[in-house]
Design a protein around this motif. Structure first.
Motif, PDB file in Angstrom:
ATOM      1  N   UNK A 132      -2.816  -9.471   7.082  1.00  0.00           N
ATOM      2  CA  UNK A 132      -1.619 -10.411   6.572  1.00  0.00           C
ATOM      3  C   UNK A 132      -0.293  -9.572   6.380  1.00  0.00           C
ATOM      4  N   UNK A 133      -0.441  -8.018   6.644  1.00  0.00           N
ATOM      5  CA  UNK A 133       0.645  -7.303   6.513  1.00  0.00           C
ATOM      6  C   UNK A 133       1.265  -6.680   7.775  1.00  0.00           C
ATOM      7  N   UNK A 134       0.519  -6.190   8.704  1.00  0.00           N
ATOM      8  CA  UNK A 134       0.965  -5.814   9.709  1.00  0.00           C
ATOM      9  C   UNK A 134       0.691  -6.488  11.163  1.00  0.00           C
ATOM     10  N   UNK A 135      -1.018  -6.841  11.143  1.00  0.00           N
ATOM     11  CA  UNK A 135      -1.281  -7.632  12.309  1.00  0.00           C
ATOM     12  C   UNK A 135      -0.589  -8.963  12.639  1.00  0.00           C
ATOM     13  N   UNK A 136      -0.613  -9.710  11.626  1.00  0.00           N
ATOM     14  CA  UNK A 136      -0.395 -11.175  11.593  1.00  0.00           C
ATOM     15  C   UNK A 136       0.586 -11.463  10.575  1.00  0.00           C
TER      16      UNK A 136
END
Ligand code: C5P
Length: 218
Positions: A132-136
């Motif tokens: 939820x923070x970096x990838x999507x």
């Protein structure tokens, strides 16, 4: 229309895989255990005896690795080239090595590409540490699933059939991994600002899935 993306992040043993699987069944989509990819890299590093101190050579080493997650009748399988390595990536050693390896920027970079390419064509539940923070960051629904360390250790201990570690060892290893994962500078484990927090300490799998489903609107 663009695929539906649901992310579930959280510490080790919070129940992310079980919940992701159940949620994906309910939604009729796939689930992606991104921890398996980090474990796959760790497996190859161990198999090839690659010294992770040789940071200048890591990119070259990684370019020779090809990991594939495939959904099969009995669950998700991880392949390295054509070899099914699913049964080899859950040992205590690979678990610890995966945690060390996951702090390396080159490793995260490579796996980021694999994860995003899966999301291009599939509705999916992605579980990991930085979904939820970096990838999507633009995922449709984000959850952060956690529970007290003791409960997480008990659950993990009771679900492993080959008892290679005592309950205390499982708890100690989880605590070390949580600390590594939360304190690394690259994509640390933390809830996205817009994630729904779910404390599963006193909840069973069905309750957690119901709670998440209640947030998902069609
Ligand atoms: O989820 P699992 O415990 O199988 O993941 C193994 C290790 O991989 C974690 O301890 C963490 O260090 C790393 N990981 C990560 N980012 C993810 C998923 C896993 O850093 N998205």
């Amino acid at each position: 229309s663009k695929p539906l993306i649901i992310t579930i992040d959280g510490p080790a043993g919070a129940g992310k895989t079980t919940v992701s699987k159940a949620l994906s069944t309910r939604l009729g989509c796939i689930y992606v255990d991104t921890g398996a990819l980090y474990r796959g890299v760790a497996y190859e590093i161990q198999r090839c005896n690659f010294n992770i101190e040789r940071t200048a050579e890591i990119e070259d080493f990684l370019s020779g690795i090809e990991l594939n997650l495939k959904m099969e009748k009995d669950g998700l399988h991880l392949y390295s080239l054509s070899q099914d390595i699913t049964d080899y990536i859950r040992t205590p050693e690979i678990t610890m090595l995966a945690s060390s390896v996951s702090a390396m920027p080159a490793v995260r970079e490579k796996l980021l590409g694999i994860q995003r390419s899966i999301a291009e064509f599939n509705d999916a539940v992605f579980e990991g540490r930085d979904m939820g923070t970096i990838v999507f960051p633009d995922a449709d629904y984000k959850f952060f699933l956690y529970a007290d360390l003791e409960i997480r250790a008990r659950r993990r201990y009771s679900e492993t059939d080959k008892k290679e570690q005592t309950l205390d060892e499982v708890a100690a290893s989880m605590a070390v991994r949580d600390k590594n994962d939360s304190s690394r500078s690259e994509a640390p484990l933390k809830p996205a600002a817009d994630a729904v927090m779910v404390d599963s300490t006193h909840m069973n799998v069905e309750d957690v899935v119901e709670k998440m489903m209640a947030h998902i609107v069609f």
